[in-house]
Design a protein around this motif. Sequence first.
Motif, PDB file in Angstrom:
ATOM      1  N   SER A 123       0.858  -1.181   0.000  1.00 50.35           N
ATOM      2  CA  SER A 123       0.000   0.000   0.000  1.00 50.35           C
ATOM      3  C   SER A 123       0.897   1.235   0.000  1.00 50.35           C
ATOM      4  O   SER A 123       2.114   1.150   0.224  1.00 50.35           O
ATOM      5  N   ASP A 124       0.312   2.376  -0.247  1.00 50.21           N
ATOM      6  CA  ASP A 124       1.074   3.629  -0.209  1.00 50.21           C
ATOM      7  C   ASP A 124       1.718   3.838   1.158  1.00 50.21           C
ATOM      8  O   ASP A 124       2.867   4.276   1.254  1.00 50.21           O
ATOM      9  N   GLU A 125       0.981   3.512   2.217  1.00 51.97           N
ATOM     10  CA  GLU A 125       1.511   3.698   3.571  1.00 51.97           C
ATOM     11  C   GLU A 125       2.734   2.819   3.811  1.00 51.97           C
ATOM     12  O   GLU A 125       3.730   3.270   4.370  1.00 51.97           O
ATOM     13  N   SER A 126       2.666   1.570   3.365  1.00 54.86           N
ATOM     14  CA  SER A 126       3.796   0.658   3.546  1.00 54.86           C
ATOM     15  C   SER A 126       5.001   1.116   2.746  1.00 54.86           C
ATOM     16  O   SER A 126       6.134   1.087   3.231  1.00 54.86           O
ATOM     17  N   PHE A 127       4.759   1.544   1.506  1.00 56.57           N
ATOM     18  CA  PHE A 127       5.883   2.006   0.694  1.00 56.57           C
ATOM     19  C   PHE A 127       6.526   3.241   1.314  1.00 56.57           C
ATOM     20  O   PHE A 127       7.751   3.378   1.293  1.00 56.57           O
ATOM     21  N   GLN A 128       5.725   4.132   1.880  1.00 57.70           N
ATOM     22  CA  GLN A 128       6.282   5.317   2.539  1.00 57.70           C
ATOM     23  C   GLN A 128       7.163   4.924   3.719  1.00 57.70           C
ATOM     24  O   GLN A 128       8.197   5.545   3.958  1.00 57.70           O
ATOM     25  N   ILE A 129       6.763   3.876   4.436  1.00 51.74           N
ATOM     26  CA  ILE A 129       7.588   3.395   5.545  1.00 51.74           C
ATOM     27  C   ILE A 129       8.922   2.904   5.008  1.00 51.74           C
ATOM     28  O   ILE A 129       9.987   3.238   5.540  1.00 51.74           O
ATOM     29  N   PHE A 130       8.894   2.098   3.949  1.00 54.21           N
ATOM     30  CA  PHE A 130      10.135   1.606   3.349  1.00 54.21           C
ATOM     31  C   PHE A 130      11.013   2.743   2.866  1.00 54.21           C
ATOM     32  O   PHE A 130      12.210   2.768   3.123  1.00 54.21           O
ATOM     33  N   GLU A 131      10.419   3.662   2.136  1.00 60.19           N
ATOM     34  CA  GLU A 131      11.188   4.766   1.575  1.00 60.19           C
ATOM     35  C   GLU A 131      11.874   5.566   2.675  1.00 60.19           C
ATOM     36  O   GLU A 131      13.068   5.855   2.593  1.00 60.19           O
ATOM     37  N   TYR A 132      11.144   5.900   3.718  1.00 60.19           N
ATOM     38  CA  TYR A 132      11.711   6.677   4.820  1.00 60.19           C
ATOM     39  C   TYR A 132      12.782   5.869   5.552  1.00 60.19           C
ATOM     40  O   TYR A 132      13.824   6.392   5.924  1.00 60.19           O
ATOM     41  N   TRP A 133      12.530   4.572   5.734  1.00 63.43           N
ATOM     42  CA  TRP A 133      13.472   3.702   6.439  1.00 63.43           C
ATOM     43  C   TRP A 133      14.785   3.578   5.666  1.00 63.43           C
ATOM     44  O   TRP A 133      15.871   3.635   6.235  1.00 63.43           O
ATOM     45  N   ILE A 134      14.692   3.395   4.351  1.00 63.15           N
ATOM     46  CA  ILE A 134      15.888   3.226   3.519  1.00 63.15           C
ATOM     47  C   ILE A 134      16.802   4.439   3.639  1.00 63.15           C
ATOM     48  O   ILE A 134      18.021   4.313   3.724  1.00 63.15           O
ATOM     49  N   TYR A 135      16.223   5.619   3.671  1.00 58.94           N
ATOM     50  CA  TYR A 135      17.035   6.835   3.684  1.00 58.94           C
ATOM     51  C   TYR A 135      17.379   7.341   5.073  1.00 58.94           C
ATOM     52  O   TYR A 135      18.384   8.018   5.253  1.00 58.94           O
ATOM     53  N   SER A 136      16.571   7.023   6.080  1.00 62.03           N
ATOM     54  CA  SER A 136      16.821   7.626   7.399  1.00 62.03           C
ATOM     55  C   SER A 136      17.003   6.617   8.530  1.00 62.03           C
ATOM     56  O   SER A 136      17.392   6.994   9.623  1.00 62.03           O
ATOM     57  N   ASN A 137      16.678   5.336   8.276  1.00 64.14           N
ATOM     58  CA  ASN A 137      16.740   4.307   9.314  1.00 64.14           C
ATOM     59  C   ASN A 137      15.812   4.639  10.482  1.00 64.14           C
ATOM     60  O   ASN A 137      16.116   4.334  11.627  1.00 64.14           O
ATOM     61  N   GLN A 138      14.690   5.284  10.166  1.00 60.52           N
ATOM     62  CA  GLN A 138      13.715   5.683  11.174  1.00 60.52           C
ATOM     63  C   GLN A 138      12.304   5.417  10.656  1.00 60.52           C
ATOM     64  O   GLN A 138      12.092   5.276   9.465  1.00 60.52           O
ATOM     65  N   ILE A 139      11.362   5.379  11.587  1.00 60.17           N
ATOM     66  CA  ILE A 139       9.947   5.293  11.250  1.00 60.17           C
ATOM     67  C   ILE A 139       9.313   6.614  11.667  1.00 60.17           C
ATOM     68  O   ILE A 139       9.505   7.060  12.798  1.00 60.17           O
ATOM     69  N   LYS A 140       8.587   7.242  10.763  1.00 60.08           N
ATOM     70  CA  LYS A 140       7.951   8.517  11.096  1.00 60.08           C
ATOM     71  C   LYS A 140       6.980   8.344  12.256  1.00 60.08           C
ATOM     72  O   LYS A 140       6.225   7.374  12.306  1.00 60.08           O
ATOM     73  N   ASP A 141       6.984   9.285  13.168  1.00 64.73           N
ATOM     74  CA  ASP A 141       6.126   9.220  14.349  1.00 64.73           C
ATOM     75  C   ASP A 141       4.645   9.259  14.000  1.00 64.73           C
ATOM     76  O   ASP A 141       3.835   8.635  14.665  1.00 64.73           O
ATOM     77  N   GLU A 142       4.281   9.972  12.945  1.00 65.72           N
ATOM     78  CA  GLU A 142       2.865  10.163  12.640  1.00 65.72           C
ATOM     79  C   GLU A 142       2.225   8.977  11.915  1.00 65.72           C
ATOM     80  O   GLU A 142       1.029   8.968  11.671  1.00 65.72           O
ATOM     81  N   ILE A 143       2.998   7.958  11.584  1.00 65.42           N
ATOM     82  CA  ILE A 143       2.443   6.803  10.877  1.00 65.42           C
ATOM     83  C   ILE A 143       1.757   5.863  11.866  1.00 65.42           C
ATOM     84  O   ILE A 143       2.346   5.460  12.864  1.00 65.42           O
ATOM     85  N   GLN A 144       0.508   5.548  11.572  1.00 67.59           N
ATOM     86  CA  GLN A 144      -0.272   4.605  12.379  1.00 67.59           C
ATOM     87  C   GLN A 144       0.021   3.204  11.867  1.00 67.59           C
ATOM     88  O   GLN A 144      -0.300   2.870  10.728  1.00 67.59           O
ATOM     89  N   ILE A 145       0.641   2.370  12.681  1.00 64.95           N
ATOM     90  CA  ILE A 145       0.986   1.012  12.274  1.00 64.95           C
ATOM     91  C   ILE A 145      -0.234   0.115  12.457  1.00 64.95           C
ATOM     92  O   ILE A 145      -0.846   0.099  13.509  1.00 64.95           O
ATOM     93  N   THR A 146      -0.576  -0.618  11.398  1.00 68.39           N
ATOM     94  CA  THR A 146      -1.708  -1.553  11.438  1.00 68.39           C
ATOM     95  C   THR A 146      -1.197  -2.972  11.174  1.00 68.39           C
ATOM     96  O   THR A 146      -0.068  -3.153  10.694  1.00 68.39           O
ATOM     97  N   GLN A 147      -2.034  -3.944  11.447  1.00 72.49           N
ATOM     98  CA  GLN A 147      -1.660  -5.333  11.154  1.00 72.49           C
ATOM     99  C   GLN A 147      -1.450  -5.516   9.655  1.00 72.49           C
ATOM    100  O   GLN A 147      -0.563  -6.253   9.234  1.00 72.49           O
ATOM    101  N   GLN A 148      -2.241  -4.841   8.830  1.00 75.29           N
ATOM    102  CA  GLN A 148      -2.085  -4.935   7.377  1.00 75.29           C
ATOM    103  C   GLN A 148      -0.708  -4.448   6.956  1.00 75.29           C
ATOM    104  O   GLN A 148      -0.047  -5.069   6.121  1.00 75.29           O
TER     105      GLN A 148
END
Length: 86
Positions: free
Chosen positions: A28-53
């Motif tokens: 999903s777009d949300e998952s890809f955004q997590i990957f993209e941010y992680w690849i470049y910063s090694n962090q997870i954005k605070d505002e992202i709501q993590i779901t089981q999906q």
Amino acid sequence: MRSELYRGMFLSVTEDKSNKVTDYSELSDESFQIFEYWIYSNQIKDEIQITQQIIDELKIGIDYFQLNQTNPNLLDLLIKRFNNQI
């Protein structure tokens, strides 16, 4: 640069003239955004709501993007954040 796939892409001096696009529609777009941010910063954005999906999608995507060797481990951090949200 933590992924062998991306390390090769960044360090390559060749130029791709085919203009091809890689479609990874399992994410999903949300998952890809997590990957993209992680690849470049090694962090997870605070505002992202993590779901089981998202966790389920990222389990598959981590292998595709060769991120299973990262430290800290992305999946472990996502599960920890998910459990803290409940």
